[in-house]
Design an enzyme around this catalytic site. Sequence first.
Site, short mmCIF file in Angstrom:
data_model
loop_
_atom_site.label_atom_id
_atom_site.label_comp_id
_atom_site.label_asym_id
_atom_site.label_seq_id
_atom_site.Cartn_x
_atom_site.Cartn_y
_atom_site.Cartn_z
N ARG A 164 7.10 5.16 10.36
CA ARG A 164 5.65 5.23 10.65
C ARG A 164 5.24 6.61 11.16
O ARG A 164 4.34 6.74 11.97
CB ARG A 164 5.24 4.16 11.67
CG ARG A 164 5.46 2.73 11.24
CD ARG A 164 4.57 2.35 10.06
NE ARG A 164 4.62 0.91 9.78
CZ ARG A 164 5.51 0.32 8.99
NH1 ARG A 164 6.43 1.03 8.35
NH2 ARG A 164 5.45 -0.98 8.78
N SER A 238 -0.08 -4.21 12.14
CA SER A 238 0.70 -4.08 13.38
C SER A 238 0.00 -3.07 14.29
O SER A 238 -0.22 -1.93 13.88
CB SER A 238 2.10 -3.57 13.10
OG SER A 238 2.78 -4.43 12.23
N GLU A 333 0.81 2.01 16.78
CA GLU A 333 0.89 2.56 15.42
C GLU A 333 -0.50 3.02 14.99
O GLU A 333 -0.67 3.98 14.24
CB GLU A 333 1.39 1.46 14.47
CG GLU A 333 1.35 1.86 13.03
CD GLU A 333 1.62 0.73 12.06
OE1 GLU A 333 2.69 0.10 12.16
OE2 GLU A 333 0.77 0.49 11.19
P1 FAD Z 1 -7.36 5.15 7.48
O1 FAD Z 1 -7.31 4.02 8.44
O2 FAD Z 1 -8.68 5.45 6.86
O3 FAD Z 1 -6.81 6.47 8.18
C1 FAD Z 1 -5.63 6.44 8.93
C2 FAD Z 1 -5.35 7.87 9.44
O4 FAD Z 1 -5.08 8.74 8.36
C3 FAD Z 1 -6.57 8.48 10.16
O5 FAD Z 1 -6.06 9.31 11.18
C4 FAD Z 1 -7.24 9.32 9.08
O6 FAD Z 1 -7.97 10.40 9.61
C5 FAD Z 1 -6.05 9.79 8.27
N1 FAD Z 1 -6.32 9.95 6.83
C6 FAD Z 1 -6.75 9.01 5.97
N2 FAD Z 1 -6.81 9.52 4.71
C7 FAD Z 1 -6.41 10.80 4.80
C8 FAD Z 1 -6.25 11.85 3.85
N3 FAD Z 1 -6.53 11.70 2.55
N4 FAD Z 1 -5.82 13.06 4.30
C9 FAD Z 1 -5.55 13.27 5.62
N5 FAD Z 1 -5.68 12.31 6.55
C10 FAD Z 1 -6.10 11.08 6.14
N6 FAD Z 1 0.96 -0.25 7.24
C11 FAD Z 1 2.26 -0.21 6.87
O7 FAD Z 1 2.89 0.85 6.91
N7 FAD Z 1 2.89 -1.33 6.45
C12 FAD Z 1 2.28 -2.52 6.38
O8 FAD Z 1 2.89 -3.51 5.99
C13 FAD Z 1 0.91 -2.59 6.75
N8 FAD Z 1 0.24 -3.78 6.73
C14 FAD Z 1 -1.06 -3.83 7.12
C15 FAD Z 1 -1.72 -5.07 7.05
C16 FAD Z 1 -3.05 -5.17 7.40
C17 FAD Z 1 -3.74 -6.50 7.33
C18 FAD Z 1 -3.75 -4.01 7.83
C19 FAD Z 1 -5.20 -4.10 8.18
C20 FAD Z 1 -3.11 -2.78 7.92
C21 FAD Z 1 -1.75 -2.69 7.56
N9 FAD Z 1 -1.04 -1.47 7.60
C22 FAD Z 1 0.27 -1.41 7.21
C23 FAD Z 1 -1.71 -0.25 8.11
C24 FAD Z 1 -2.55 0.49 7.03
O9 FAD Z 1 -2.79 -0.31 5.94
C25 FAD Z 1 -1.84 1.77 6.56
O10 FAD Z 1 -1.59 2.63 7.63
C26 FAD Z 1 -2.68 2.52 5.50
O11 FAD Z 1 -1.91 3.54 4.92
C27 FAD Z 1 -3.95 3.13 6.08
O12 FAD Z 1 -4.72 3.63 5.01
P2 FAD Z 1 -6.26 3.91 5.14
O13 FAD Z 1 -6.69 4.57 3.90
O14 FAD Z 1 -6.99 2.68 5.52
O15 FAD Z 1 -6.26 4.94 6.35
N1 EPU Z 2 8.46 -12.39 15.70
C1 EPU Z 2 8.29 -13.16 16.83
N2 EPU Z 2 7.16 -13.91 16.92
C2 EPU Z 2 6.23 -13.95 15.94
C3 EPU Z 2 6.40 -13.15 14.80
C4 EPU Z 2 7.54 -12.37 14.69
O1 EPU Z 2 9.12 -13.17 17.74
O2 EPU Z 2 5.24 -14.65 16.10
C5 EPU Z 2 9.70 -11.58 15.59
C6 EPU Z 2 10.77 -12.34 14.81
O3 EPU Z 2 12.01 -12.04 15.42
C7 EPU Z 2 10.70 -11.74 13.44
C8 EPU Z 2 10.37 -10.30 13.79
O4 EPU Z 2 9.45 -10.39 14.88
O5 EPU Z 2 11.91 -11.83 12.74
C9 EPU Z 2 9.78 -9.46 12.67
O6 EPU Z 2 8.55 -10.02 12.24
P1 EPU Z 2 7.93 -9.64 10.82
O7 EPU Z 2 8.93 -9.86 9.73
O8 EPU Z 2 6.60 -10.30 10.70
O9 EPU Z 2 7.76 -8.06 10.87
P2 EPU Z 2 7.23 -7.06 11.98
O10 EPU Z 2 8.39 -6.31 12.53
O11 EPU Z 2 6.36 -7.73 12.96
C10 EPU Z 2 7.01 -5.07 10.32
C11 EPU Z 2 5.99 -4.02 10.06
C12 EPU Z 2 4.90 -4.54 9.16
C13 EPU Z 2 5.53 -4.94 7.83
C14 EPU Z 2 6.58 -6.03 8.10
C15 EPU Z 2 7.36 -6.39 6.86
C16 EPU Z 2 5.98 -2.51 11.95
C17 EPU Z 2 5.28 -2.08 13.18
N3 EPU Z 2 5.43 -3.54 11.29
O12 EPU Z 2 6.35 -6.09 11.06
O13 EPU Z 2 3.97 -3.49 8.91
O14 EPU Z 2 4.57 -5.43 6.92
O15 EPU Z 2 7.53 -5.54 9.08
O16 EPU Z 2 8.21 -5.36 6.50
O17 EPU Z 2 7.00 -1.94 11.57
C18 EPU Z 2 2.00 -2.48 9.76
O18 EPU Z 2 2.67 -1.46 9.91
O19 EPU Z 2 0.77 -2.52 10.01
C19 EPU Z 2 2.64 -3.68 9.25
C20 EPU Z 2 2.00 -4.85 9.09
#
Ligand code: FAD
Ligand code: EPU
Length: 337
Positions: A164, A238, A333
């Site tokens: 991240r 997250s 994050e």
């Molecule tokens: P924004 O929120 O618009 O911007 C994020 C940051 O990047 C800001 O600081 C912005 O200024 C900067 N930025 C944006 N675009 C540019 C650009 N073109 N050039 C320079 N800077 C820029 N993330 C994960 O890694 N894994 C996940 O599984 C994951 N699951 C998610 C699930 C949900 C439901 C949600 C809501 C979010 C999740 N995220 C996850 C976080 C998010 O989706 C990612 O971080 C995504 O890449 C953000 O993209 P955005 O375009 O919305 O960025």
């Molecule tokens: N857990 C609990 N309670 C809960 C849910 C989860 O204790 O209610 C514990 C369990 O031990 C479970 C572990 O958390 O095994 C991991 O949970 P999960 O698989 O949902 O993944 P996460 O670690 O919470 C990360 C990323 C997600 C990504 C998923 C799948 C980060 C900060 N988050 O979540 O990314 O989608 O793994 O790979 O690394 C994001 O970055 O926004 C994001 C959603």
Amino acid sequence: MNILENISLKAYNTFGIDKSARFFTEAKSIDELKEALVWAKNQKIKALILGGGSNILLTQNLDTLVIKIEIEGIKIIGETDESYLVEVGAGVNWHQLVLTAIENNWAGIENLSLIPGTVGASPMQNIGAYGVEIKDVFWSLKALNIDSLKIEEFNADECQFGYRESVFKNKLKDKYVICSVVFRLKKEPEYHIEYGAIQETLESSGINELSLKAISDAVVQIRQSKLPNPKEIGNAGSFFKNPTIPNTHFEQLKSQYPSIPGYPNEEGIKVPAAWLIEQCGWKGKRFGEIGVHSKQPLVLVNFGDGDGNDIKKLAEKIQHSVLEKFDISIQPEVNFL
Ligand code: FAD
Ligand code: EPU
């Protein structure tokens, strides 16, 4: 260039926080982006780059020019026996790219299905899920230097990707706008189904033959079962990163909390922040318009009219309680604005 004034950003951030931008514009090309940056410089105000707004928390009205990146385009720019180099505009929706890749049999990003946001933001925090991060498929990117207004190219090493993390979130924060990203996508898939519930989900759906689409569908199904849909409940995924702690600290906690999960990596043991937060009693807690998601305590939510500062304060309380109980500092994050 069309510059709007005093625009509510509620529809432009997945947390659904109602703060405003003093000025707002969209950039559909590098030229439009340059024009907007020059305009901001002349007005002596800062520019803020916005993608899909899915990883930000608005805590104030922004006295800036918000530039929403809308640069489109997906094209093959190179090919070897094994892979395609695919250049993608920063404004392309991430999941749309994943779907296009699956349609064309370009392998490598299927595990990253349904992550919200844009391609341009994907290198910012090296997005990852289900055992894959974009650094695994990243080739290079082109970014506009905000000072010189020149395009510069970065390879993977120069982006300094980590969990991240990237150089754009750290040393080069607010210095570049990412305009396009080149991914190296494989012609022959290498399936990653070892992580999480993918295998289980494939089995329960009766899928015997692996394909990019089968994996993508499984990931979508798992994500939809755990994560709130931002269209229904505001959130930014997250809120915190999963912390890595030294082995000795983990062993100590394990003797006190035998069920503590932990995953070894190069620096120590990664502990799920969701588990730590749940143990502190936060899971499913609601405080008026905001709260901690009932299925995934790593996700903070806005039920409708929540305030960004209240979410920030809740996050600080959660950090404090995890530190008190486990002596672990969990870090956000999400990007605070
Ligand atoms: P924004 O929120 O618009 O911007 C994020 C940051 O990047 C800001 O600081 C912005 O200024 C900067 N930025 C944006 N675009 C540019 C650009 N073109 N050039 C320079 N800077 C820029 N993330 C994960 O890694 N894994 C996940 O599984 C994951 N699951 C998610 C699930 C949900 C439901 C949600 C809501 C979010 C999740 N995220 C996850 C976080 C998010 O989706 C990612 O971080 C995504 O890449 C953000 O993209 P955005 O375009 O919305 O960025
Ligand atoms: N857990 C609990 N309670 C809960 C849910 C989860 O204790 O209610 C514990 C369990 O031990 C479970 C572990 O958390 O095994 C991991 O949970 P999960 O698989 O949902 O993944 P996460 O670690 O919470 C990360 C990323 C997600 C990504 C998923 C799948 C980060 C900060 N988050 O979540 O990314 O989608 O793994 O790979 O690394 C994001 O970055 O926004 C994001 C959603």
